[in-house]
Motif scaffolding. Structure first.
Motif, PDB file in Angstrom:
ATOM      1  N   THR A 201       0.878  -1.234   0.003  1.00 14.69           N
ATOM      2  CA  THR A 201      -0.152   0.308   0.081  1.00 14.69           C
ATOM      3  C   THR A 201       1.080   1.661  -0.317  1.00 14.69           C
ATOM      4  OG1 THR A 201      -1.895  -0.809   1.581  1.00 14.69           O
ATOM      5  CG2 THR A 201      -1.845   0.879   0.917  1.00 14.69           C
ATOM      6  N   THR A 203       0.896   5.363   0.099  1.00 17.75           N
ATOM      7  CA  THR A 203      -0.048   6.766  -0.578  1.00 17.75           C
ATOM      8  C   THR A 203       1.003   7.940  -1.137  1.00 17.75           C
ATOM      9  OG1 THR A 203      -1.115   5.929   2.049  1.00 17.75           O
ATOM     10  CG2 THR A 203      -1.073   8.985   0.862  1.00 17.75           C
ATOM     11  N   THR A 218      -4.086   6.909  -2.079  1.00 18.60           N
ATOM     12  CA  THR A 218      -3.414   5.205  -1.770  1.00 18.60           C
ATOM     13  C   THR A 218      -3.762   4.722  -3.058  1.00 18.60           C
ATOM     14  OG1 THR A 218      -3.795   6.553   0.291  1.00 18.60           O
ATOM     15  CG2 THR A 218      -3.657   4.351   0.294  1.00 18.60           C
TER      16      THR A 218
END
Length: 971
Positions: A201, A203, A218
Motif C-alpha cells: 500500500t 500513499t 492511496t
C-alpha cells in the motif's frame, strides 16, 4: 457500471470495537460514526484497557488507537487497527494484524467505510454478500478508481472522473496515464508502479498545475491490480502552510509563548520562553507548569481559567485572562512577568483541551515603577528638608537604596576656593575609593557635567591618567544638580547603566535641584529676617490711601519723627506729591529716585522701591528707602575715573569706539586713532557723530556687522573681513554694553585676527599638500619605478628601481592609511550596531581572511557583538601586519568570549618577533607621542581609533610563540 470486487464492500453484521483515550475522536462521537456505516454492525464497544475475551471466529476486531496496544489477542483474524500515527502502523505490520491504516475524523466517515471495504474484500464471501454499493461509492466526495495490472481503468466514480482529463463516456479499458496531465503523471507513476511491483500500500500527495489543488492518493494492491482512493487535501495543505507561518511567527515574536495540555504540562514553548527562564526546550516540554510557577501563582492561574471557561460558555467570544506573576527561573531567581492566557478550542464533545498563553518580562517596567515610587517618596522628604546638607544626604540615600547604586557623592561649588567640594557621600565610597577629592569646575567628568550642564557617563575611568584613586571602578555617571552642584554615581559590580536608569537619575536630579533651590531660598529668607531685625534699613508700609501704617526706627529717624508718632502721616509729607501718588499705587511695583524730606526740611537723595501686597487685613504697599548720598559721591568718583580710562582708551592698538544712546539715536561719542584709521579720518572727526554716519565711512564688512549696535544693550561677537586696496584684514567685532550716569552706552572693539586666520589657512594648505600633492608625486615615482623594473636594464638599476618602488609604495600606503584614519575619525556613532557573532565571523572571513591564504578563522562564542564595516579595516590591518612579520605561514583570527559576559574578544595571533615595546607604549598611551616613523606605527593608530569608535579595548596579550593583539568589544 459494475464495481470490481477489489473496491466493493462486504457487509459485516457483527464487529467488536475497542478504542484508547488518546485517539483524536471522543468515545461517543466514535460510536455514533460507526453506527452510521451501513456495512458494519457494532456488537461490542468499549475502551481498550477494558477489552473482553477474544471474539469468536467470523467477527471483526476493530481497534482505534494512537498508541501501540500491549494486549494479546488483537492480531487474531480478522483484526484491523485504525490510527493517525506511523508508529502504530509499523507495529501492526510487525505483529501481523489483518490490516492497519491511517484515518482521522477530517477524512470523513465515508472514507472510513471505503477503507474498511477494501481491507475486507479479500475474505471469502457468499454471492449474496457481495452487494456492490454503487450508489454509496458514487455519492462520496472522495475519488475511487480501479486499475488492472496493466494500469487500465476498470472502474471510477463521479468524484474521480471530475479530476481526470478527457473523461467522456465509458473510459473502462483506457490507459490511466492518458487521462492525467503530464505533471500529475510524472508525480504518480513512481508511486503506483512501486505499489504494483511490490504489492504494498502506498500513499502520496500530488498537485494539479492548472488549479493548484492538492490530492492525497492511496493505492491498494489487489489480485486484479490496484485500487486508488483520492481525496482533495488543499485546505489541509493550506492549514499546514499557515501553521508553519504561525510557528515561525511564534518563534520570532519577542514575547514568550507556551501551550499547556489539560493537566498543565507544556506541549509547546518558543525560544523566548527558554531564554527567559533559563531552561532548555527539552527540559520544559512534558514538564508541569510548576517548574516555573509556585503553587500560589498556579492557583491564581487556575481560578482565571475557570473564569475563562465560564465566559466561553456564556458565548463571550475568545476571552483572555491577564495576570501579573513571578516566574521562577532555572537558577532560582524570581522574574516579574505579565501572563496573558486563553483557552485552546474545546474538543468535539466540549471537553477542555488546555491553554495557550504569552509571558512578557516586565522586570524593566517593575524596576522603573519602583524607582519612580522611590523618587516620589524622596521628593517629599527633600521638600520638607530645612538645609541643603540634608537634601544632599537624601539624594545620596535615594541613589543607594532606590537605584541600588552603592557609590554616590554630591559636590557643591565653593565660590571662595572655586572648587567642587564633596558635601555628602555613601558609606561604600570611602571603603572602595577613599576620601574623595575636590575638583576644579572644569576638571574631569565631574567638571564636564558641571560646566556643560548635562549628564555624563564614562566607561573608561580605569584608563584615566590622573592621580585620583577610583578603586578599580571603570564605569561612572555624573549629573548636574542645578547650577551649583553635581551628583556622581556608580556600583562596585561595574555594570553599565540602562537608558531607563539614566533618565530616572536625571529626573531625580531635576527634583533635587528644585529642592536645593527652595531650601536655599528659605535659608536666605531666614537669614534676611535675622538681618532685618538687626539692620538699619529704612522700611515702611502704606495703606490704600497712602498713609503710613508701619515704619522702622531707621525710617522714623531719617524723617525726624518718633516711630509711634509717624504712623498715620501721609507719605506725601516726605516726598513730592507726584512721587507720593506713584509709590502708593497698589497695582504695580515702583522704583524711583527722589529727595526724602525730613521734618526739619533737610533733603537726602534717596531711592525708594515699593511692592504691593495683599493680606487678611487689607491691601497695601511695602517700601524701602536707600540713601543715595554715597552713591552720588561714588558716581562723581567714577566720572574722575572715566577720565583716566579715556587716556587708556586712546592708547589701545585695536580699533575702539564708544557709543552713547540718546533720544535722537545712537551716537559715536568718541573713537581712538585706530578706529578713525578705518574711516580714513582723524579721531577728532569721529567725536559725537551719529552712528549711521560712522557706519557709512567704515569698510562695508564692519558697517554690516555694526548694524545691531543701534539697539541699546545688544551684545555682539562676530568675524569681519575688510579689503583696503590690496590689504585684506580679518577682525573679531565685539560690543561691551554698560551703563553710566548719562544712560546706556557700549564699547565697540575690533580685534585684529588676520595673522591667526592666515596661520590656519597655511595649515590647511600644508594639509592638502601632504594629503593630495604628495600622494600624486609618490604615485608618479611608483609608476616610473615599475617601468624601470619591467625594462631590460642592468642589475644595479634594477636594485635602485626596486628601492624607489618600495619607498614610494610605502608613502602611498601611509597616505591611504591616513585617509582611512580620517574616515574612521569622522564616522558616526550610529554606524556601530549589534549583530550576531556568526554574521560578524562570516564578514571577517569573506572580507579579510579570504584575502590571505595564510590566515584562518575560528569562532568559539555566540550571541551578538558591536560591529561596523570600519572594524573590518582594523582587523585586516592586524592580519596584514601578522602575515608580513610572521616567521611561518599561519595567522589565526579567533572570536571568543571576552573577559566579561557582555563582551567578545577578537584575537589576531602570529609567530613573528613581536611589536617593539616603545611603539606599543605610544599607541597604548603609556608614552608621549613624538613622531610616527613608519607605516606600521600609523596602522596601529588606525586599529586603536577603530576600536575606540566601537567603545572597545585594544590590548597586547602574552604569546610565547609570537604576537597576539586582542580587540575586546561590547555585545
Amino acid at each position: 457500471m459494475t464495481v470490481p470486487e477489489s473496491v466493493s464492500r462486504e457487509i459485516l453484521p457483527e464487529a467488536v470495537v475497542y478504542y484508547d483515550e488518546r485517539y483524536p475522536v471522543a468515545a461517543e462521537a466514535l460510536r455514533r460514526g460507526l453506527r452510521s456505516l451501513s456495512s458494519l454492525s457494532v456488537e461490542q464497544f468499549g475502551p481498550l484497557d477494558e477489552r473482553g475475551p477474544t471474539p469468536e471466529d467470523g467477527r471483526l476486531t476493530l481497534v482505534f488507537t494512537d498508541t501501540v496496544p500491549d494486549h494479546g489477542g488483537l492480531t487474531d483474524r480478522p483484526a484491523i487497527w485504525v490510527t493517525t500515527t506511523a508508529d502504530v502502523v509499523t507495529a501492526g505490520i510487525e505483529r501481523g494484524v489483518t490490516d492497519v491504516f491511517n484515518w482521522e475524523p477530517a477524512d470523513g466517515w465515508e472514507m472510513l467505510e471505503v477503507k474498511l471495504q477494501h481491507r475486507l474484500d479479500e475474505r471469502p464471501r457468499s454471492a449474496d454478500e457481495r452487494a456492490v454499493p454503487e450508489q454509496a461509492l458514487q455519492r462520496i466526495s472522495d475519488g475511487v478508481l480501479a486499475l488492472d495490472d496493466e494500469f487500465r481503468i476498470t472502474y471510477l466514480n463521479n468524484a474521480m472522473a471530475s479530476v481526470l482529463q478527457d473523461v467522456d463516456g465509458d473510459v473502462r479499458g483506457d490507459p490511466f496515464w492518458e487521462h492525467l496531465s503530464p505533471t500529475m503523471a510524472e508525480q504518480l507513476r513512481p508511486a503506483l508502479e512501486g505499489a504494483m511491483a511490490e504489492g504494498a500500500t502506498v500513499t502520496t500527495e500530488v498537485q494539479t498545475a492548472a488549479t493548484e489543488q492538492w490530492f492525497e492518493v492511496t493505492a491498494y494492491p489487489s489480485a486484479e491490480g490496484l485500487s486508488l482512493y483520492g481525496r482533495e487535501v488543499t485546505e489541509r495543505k493550506e492549514r499546514e502552510a499557515q501553521q508553519a507561518r504561525y510557528e515561525h511567527l511564534v518563534e520570532t515574536v519577542g514575547d514568550a509563548v507556551y501551550i499547556l495540555d489539560p493537566a498543565g504540562r507544556f506541549t509547546f514553548v518558543n525560544d523566548a520562553l527558554c531564554e527567559m527562564t533559563g531552561y532548555d526546550r527539552e527540559e520544559l516540554l512534558g514538564s508541569s507548569v510548576h517548574i516555573i510557577k509556585d503553587d500560589q501563582t498556579v492557583a491564581e492561574a487556575e481560578d482565571a481559567l475557570r473564569d475563562l471557561l465560564r465566559k466561553q460558555a456564556d458565548h463571550e467570544g475568545m476571552p483572555i485572562a491577564k495576570l501579573d506573576v513571578e516566574l521562577i527561573t532555572k537558577d532560582g531567581k524570581r522574574l516579574p512577568a505579565t501572563d496573558r492566557m486563553t483557552l485552546r478550542p474545546l474538543s468535539e464533545d466540549g471537553e477542555f483541551t488546555g491553554t495557550v498563553g504569552t509571558l512578557r518580562d516586565i522586570s524593566r517596567q517593575r524596576r522603573r515603577q519602583n524607582i519612580l515610587s522611590g523618587i516620589l517618596e524622596s521628593t517629599q522628604d527633600m521638600m520638607a528638608a530645612t538645609t541643603t546638607d540634608e537634601v544632599a544626604k537624601l539624594v545620596v540615600e535615594t541613589i543607594r537604596e532606590v537605584f541600588e547604586f552603592d557609590l554616590a557623592a554630591v559636590r557643591e561649588h565653593d565660590s571662595e576656593t572655586d572648587q567642587l567640594v564633596p558635601i555628602a557621600t555613601s558609606e561604600a565610597v570611602a571603603g572602595v575609593m577613599g576620601e574623595r577629592p575636590d575638583y576644579d569646575p572644569d576638571e574631569g567628568p565631574v567638571g564636564t557635567a558641571y560646566t556643560e550642564q548635562r549628564l555624563v557617563v564614562r566607561d573608561d575611568l580605569g584608563e584615566q591618567t590622573d592621580d585620583y584613586d577610583r578603586g578599580g571602578i571603570d564605569i561612572g555617571g555624573y549629573c548636574p544638580l542645578g547650577e551649583r552642584r553635581t551628583l556622581s554615581f556608580g556600583t562596585r559590580d561595574d555594570e553599565a547603566f540602562t537608558d531607563d536608569e539614566l533618565r530616572l537619575v536625571e529626573l531625580l536630579a531635576e527634583t533635587a535641584a528644585a529642592a536645593f533651590e527652595m531650601v536655599t531660598r528659605e535659608e536666605e529668607l531666614r537669614r534676611y529676617e535675622a538681618v532685618v531685625e538687626a539692620a538699619e534699613d529704612k522700611l515702611f508700609t502704606l495703606d490704600a490711601d497712602g498713609t503710613i501704617t508701619l515704619a522702622t526706627d531707621q525710617f522714623a529717624t531719617a524723617v525726624g519723627y518718633d516711630r509711634e508718632a509717624l504712623t498715620g502721616h501721609d507719605i506725601g509729607k516726605f516726598v513730592p506729591e507726584a512721587i507720593a501718588a506713584e509709590i502708593a499705587d497698589l497695582d504695580r511695583p515702583t522704583d524711583v529716585e527722589t529727595d526724602l524730606r525730613s521734618r526739619d526740611g533737610d533733603r537726602v537723595p534717596s531711592r525708594i522701591r515699593t511692592a504691593p501686597f495683599s493680606s487678611a487685613y487689607g491691601d497695601g504697599v511695602v517700601g524701602t528707602v536707600r540713601d543715595l548720598s554715597a552713591l552720588r559721591s561714588a558716581q562723581q568718583a567714577a566720572s574722575r575715573n572715566r577720565q583716566r580710562f579715556t587716556e587708556l582708551f586712546e592708547t589701545l592698538s585695536d580699533p575702539v569706539a564708544d557709543v552713547e544712546y540718546t533720544d535722537d539715536g545712537a551716537v559715536v561719542s568718541r573713537a581712538n586713532a585706530a578706529f578713525a584709521a578705518l574711516c580714513d579720518e582723524t579721531d577728532r572727526y569721529l567725536t559725537d557723530r551719529p552712528l549711521a554716519d560712522v557706519r557709512s565711512a567704515v569698510p562695508d564688512g564692519v558697517a554690516e556687522a555694526m548694524a545691531p549696535v543701534t539697539t541699546p544693550g545688544a551684545s555682539i561677537e562676530r568675524e569681519v573681513t575688510t579689503q583696503t586696496g590690496t590689504e585684506r584684514k580679518q577682525y573679531i567685532l565685539k560690543t561691551v554694553p554698560y551703563e553710566s550716569a548719562d544712560g546706556q552706552r557700549a564699547f565697540v572693539v575690533l580685534t585684529d585676527v588676520t595673522d591667526l586666520a592666515q596661520r590656519e589657512t597655511h595649515l590647511q594648505v600644508l594639509h592638502r599638500l601632504l594629503r593630495h600633492n604628495l600622494r600624486n608625486e609618490t604615485t608618479v615615482i611608483q609608476g616610473y619605478a615599475e617601468t624601470l623594473l619591467q625594462s631590460d636594464t642592468s642589475d644595479r638599476i634594477d636594485e635602485f628601481a626596486q628601492r624607489i618602488f618600495e619607498a614610494s609604495s610605502s608613502l602611498v600606503d601611509a597616505s591611504d592609511t591616513a585617509r582611512t584614519i580620517q574616515r574612521v575619525l569622522r564616522m558616526d556613532g550610529d554606524e556601530v550596531t549589534s549583530i550576531p557573532v556568526t554574521e560578524a565571523g562570516e564578514q571577517i572571513r569573506e572580507e579579510v581572511v579570504a584575502g590571505y591564504p595564510e590566515a584562518g578563522l575560528t569562532t568559539a562564542t555566540d550571541g551578538t557583538v558591536a560591529f561596523s564595516h570600519h572594524l573590518l579595516v582594523g582587523i585586516e590591518e592586524l592580519v596584514e601586519n601578522a602575515v608580513e612579520h610572521g616567521d611561518r605561514t599561519s595567522v589565526e583570527v579567533e572570536l571568543a568570549d571576552g573577559p566579561s559576559p557582555d563582551t567578545v574578544t577578537i584575537r589576531v595571533s602570529d609567530d613573528g618577533p613581536g611589536l617593539p615595546e616603545s611603539e606599543w607604549d605610544v599607541v597604548a598611551g603609556d608614552q608621549e607621542i613624538t613622531q610616527l616613523q613608519h607605516t606600521q606605527g600609523l596602522g596601529l593608530w588606525l586599529v586603536r581609533w577603530v576600536v575606540d569608535k566601537h567603545s572597545g579595548e585594544l590590548t597586547l596579550e602574552e604569546n610565547e610563540g609570537g604576537t597576539t593583539v586582542a580587540i575586546t568589544l561590547p555585545r
